[in-house]
Design an enzyme around this catalytic site. Structure first.
Site, PDB file in Angstrom:
ATOM      1  N   CYS A   1     -15.831 -14.763  -5.934  1.00 42.01           N
ATOM      2  CA  CYS A   1     -17.018 -14.253  -6.630  1.00 42.01           C
ATOM      3  C   CYS A   1     -17.715 -13.197  -5.781  1.00 42.01           C
ATOM      4  O   CYS A   1     -18.867 -12.862  -6.031  1.00 42.01           O
ATOM      5  CB  CYS A   1     -17.965 -15.400  -6.976  1.00 42.01           C
ATOM      6  SG  CYS A   1     -18.495 -16.342  -5.557  1.00 42.01           S
TER       7      CYS A   1
ATOM      8  N   ASP B   1     -16.016 -30.729  -1.072  1.00 39.15           N
ATOM      9  CA  ASP B   1     -17.156 -29.833  -0.877  1.00 39.15           C
ATOM     10  C   ASP B   1     -17.867 -30.244   0.414  1.00 39.15           C
ATOM     11  O   ASP B   1     -17.782 -31.391   0.841  1.00 39.15           O
ATOM     12  CB  ASP B   1     -18.139 -29.909  -2.054  1.00 39.15           C
ATOM     13  CG  ASP B   1     -18.976 -28.650  -2.191  1.00 39.15           C
ATOM     14  OD1 ASP B   1     -18.645 -27.795  -3.037  1.00 39.15           O
ATOM     15  OD2 ASP B   1     -19.974 -28.513  -1.440  1.00 39.15           O
TER      16      ASP B   1
HETATM   17  N1  SAH Z   1     -16.158 -24.645  -8.162  1.00 41.25           N
HETATM   18  C1  SAH Z   1     -17.582 -24.864  -8.357  1.00 41.25           C
HETATM   19  C2  SAH Z   1     -18.437 -23.795  -7.738  1.00 41.25           C
HETATM   20  C3  SAH Z   1     -18.249 -23.662  -6.259  1.00 41.25           C
HETATM   21  S1  SAH Z   1     -19.593 -22.931  -5.489  1.00 41.25           S
HETATM   22  C4  SAH Z   1     -17.867 -24.962  -9.835  1.00 41.25           C
HETATM   23  O1  SAH Z   1     -17.035 -24.557 -10.647  1.00 41.25           O
HETATM   24  O2  SAH Z   1     -18.936 -25.434 -10.195  1.00 41.25           O
HETATM   25  C5  SAH Z   1     -19.149 -23.035  -3.825  1.00 41.25           C
HETATM   26  C6  SAH Z   1     -19.262 -24.409  -3.228  1.00 41.25           C
HETATM   27  O3  SAH Z   1     -18.708 -24.321  -1.934  1.00 41.25           O
HETATM   28  C7  SAH Z   1     -20.660 -24.952  -3.043  1.00 41.25           C
HETATM   29  O4  SAH Z   1     -20.751 -26.180  -3.695  1.00 41.25           O
HETATM   30  C8  SAH Z   1     -20.810 -25.158  -1.535  1.00 41.25           C
HETATM   31  O5  SAH Z   1     -21.480 -26.351  -1.200  1.00 41.25           O
HETATM   32  C9  SAH Z   1     -19.377 -25.232  -1.091  1.00 41.25           C
HETATM   33  N2  SAH Z   1     -19.076 -24.808   0.275  1.00 41.25           N
HETATM   34  C10 SAH Z   1     -19.546 -23.735   0.950  1.00 41.25           C
HETATM   35  N3  SAH Z   1     -18.983 -23.612   2.150  1.00 41.25           N
HETATM   36  C11 SAH Z   1     -18.094 -24.643   2.251  1.00 41.25           C
HETATM   37  C12 SAH Z   1     -17.168 -25.053   3.242  1.00 41.25           C
HETATM   38  N4  SAH Z   1     -17.023 -24.356   4.372  1.00 41.25           N
HETATM   39  N5  SAH Z   1     -16.410 -26.140   2.994  1.00 41.25           N
HETATM   40  C13 SAH Z   1     -16.517 -26.832   1.846  1.00 41.25           C
HETATM   41  N6  SAH Z   1     -17.385 -26.480   0.867  1.00 41.25           N
HETATM   42  C14 SAH Z   1     -18.153 -25.403   1.056  1.00 41.25           C
END
Ligand code: SAH
Length: 464
Positions: free
Chosen positions: A408, A321
């Protein structure tokens, strides 16, 4: 109903309950379809006599003076007692969960349009309720008193917090307000609705990311660099803190622990994104766990939702993340469950490119990015983002490997995602068999006829 379909709404107050009538031919209609007249039923008695002839009554609705969605239907009949209606709807929403939600003490109790309560979201995390008010109708004190008292009686929470999205309040032209505890305690003072209400065009259909905008697709120059060292230089198991809750001894009013599918999570009601955890993936976590094996990579892990589930069926799990606070929470969750998971703080696009170029391989990959398409206009860019991620992931999966890919973005449809996957499979010379074509958990009911309530896609496939 959009504002452009409203022929007359004179004197209607922000958030009022209105009677909606279909207007006859006004002579000025620019397009086919219904036009509506909104008549205040509760407040204002100074309604002008009707001008366009009324053909029939469509029912009752909440009116917004600010949103592009001016009218949100709440009943096909005239509603005389809004309090009774809201209490009944809340009880029905809770009964629905009793019937369909299992193996968790954290779930969405009220999902806006999906529960016929447009503009209200309530999540339960064990003994904490977390709510969001997304439209004018729910904001005045009398309305708050109705839903708060019903929720308290029905669910007996220890605390109820409200999470504010300043952007939504601005677009709904609601007075500023801060996130915080709304029960118990002294009721905060709310300013009333006398502020000027101006036109704005905003779509307030709830989105997973109605709060922060956590990421953008694509690799931009200067975007955060890849740091592939595990977070904090260690895995959770090395701290010897297995099983111990990091918040033990420091329990505060707004933190708690919840469980779903027998996985334990810490919850901080006023931290995190959205309302703190992604409850909409609860059933997909379990499905992913069922097929996952070997070495797993959970990309966009947030607080470790998929990773913690995968840890029960895989030999090694890595969660990625770009948010350090999210990974710190994920690491605490891993310790709470006695799991060793490697966390990497990185931009997912950079990491997937570097790893696939370096020939790294996995048996299971999960992709659960933030909503790339926040509007129809950004759909094409979003699709390119999804394609890039899926292509990289497919290149890294060993034969027999499992891909769990999610979107989503409401504006990217289920068939769009299938097309993206098909094109990524073609480009990577892989064959994919779809094991499961899934959506959001059942506590986020999607209402047939309101397509916006169905937004989450989760495809699980096996690669050869
Ligand atoms: N899979 C998670 C939800 C993901 S929400 C669950 O089940 O709880 C999306 C996530 O993507 C967020 O935590 C955000 O910090 C991360 N994110 C957003 N852009 C990103 C990027 N370019 N690289 C890595 N992480 C990213």
């Amino acid at each position: 109903m959009y504002r452009s379909d409203v022929v007359e709404a004179e004197g209607v107050q922000p958030g009022a309950v209105v009677l909606v009538q279909e207007a006859g031919d006004t002579g000025t209609k620019r397009h086919a379809g219904k036009s509506a007249r909104a008549i205040p039923t509760l407040s204002d008695k100074n309604v002008r006599p009707t001008r366009p002839p009324v053909t029939r009554t469509l029912g009752s609705a909440f009116y917004s003076t600010a949103s592009e969605i001016a009218v949100r239907m709440i009943s096909p009949k005239p509603v005389n007692d809004i309090e009774q209606l809201i209490r009944e709807r809340i009880r029905a929403a809770i009964a629905y969960r009793e019937r369909f939600v299992q193996d968790t003490n954290a779930y969405r109790v009220i999902f806006s349009e999906g529960d016929f309560l447009p503009g209200l979201i309530v999540d339960k995390y064990n003994d904490i309720l977390s709510l969001q008010v997304l439209t004018q109708a729910w904001d005045p004190d009398p309305m708050r008193n109705i839903f708060l008292s019903e929720l308290r009686v029905a669910l007996n929470p220890r605390v109820i917090v409200e999470r504010i999205d300043p952007r939504v309040r601005k677009l709904e032209q609601l007075p500023e307000r801060e996130s915080g505890i709304v029960w118990p305690g002294n009721s905060p003072k709310y300013s009333n609705h006398e502020d000027s209400f101006k036109y704005s065009n905003h779509d307030v259909i709830p989105n997973r990311f109605s709060g922060e905008e956590p990421g953008v697709p694509g690799r931009e120059a200067g975007s955060s660099s890849l740091r592939s060292a595990p977070l904090l230089g260690m895995t959770s198991g090395e701290r010897g803190a297995t099983g111990a809750s990091p918040v033990e001894g420091s329990t505060s009013a707004i933190t708690t622990e919840f469980q779903m599918n027998s996985v334990r999570f810490l919850y901080d009601a006023l931290g995190g994104q959205k309302t703190g955890a992604f409850l909409d993936q609860r059933e997909n976590y379990r499905a992913a766990e069922k097929y996952a094996r070997g070495e797993a990579l959970d990309v966009f892990t947030y607080q470790g939702g998929f990773a913690l589930h995968l840890a029960r069926s895989c030999d090694k799990v890595t969660g990625v993340d770009s948010s350090r606070p999210a990974l710190e929470a994920a690491d605490q969750n891993a310790a709470l469950n006695g799991r060793e998971i490697e966390w990497i703080e990185a931009n997912a696009f950079d990491l997937l490119r570097d790893y696939s170029d370096a020939g790294r391989e996995y048996d299971t990959i999960v992709l659960d990015p933030p909503a790339f398409a926040k509007s129809r206009q950004t759909r094409e860019t979003a699709i390119r983002g999804y394609k890039e991620l899926n292509l990289r992931a497919l290149k890294m999966l060993r034969p027999g490997g499992v891909l769990v890919t999610c979107s989503c973005s409401y504006h990217v449809s289920a068939s769009d995602l299938l097309e993206v996957l098909a094109s990524a499979a073609l480009d990577s010379h892989r064959n994919l068999r779809i094991l499961e074509n899934r959506g959001q958990a059942q506590d986020h009911p999607s209402l047939l006829g309101v397509p916006e309530t169905a937004y989450l896609k989760c495809l699980i496939s096996v690669v050869s």
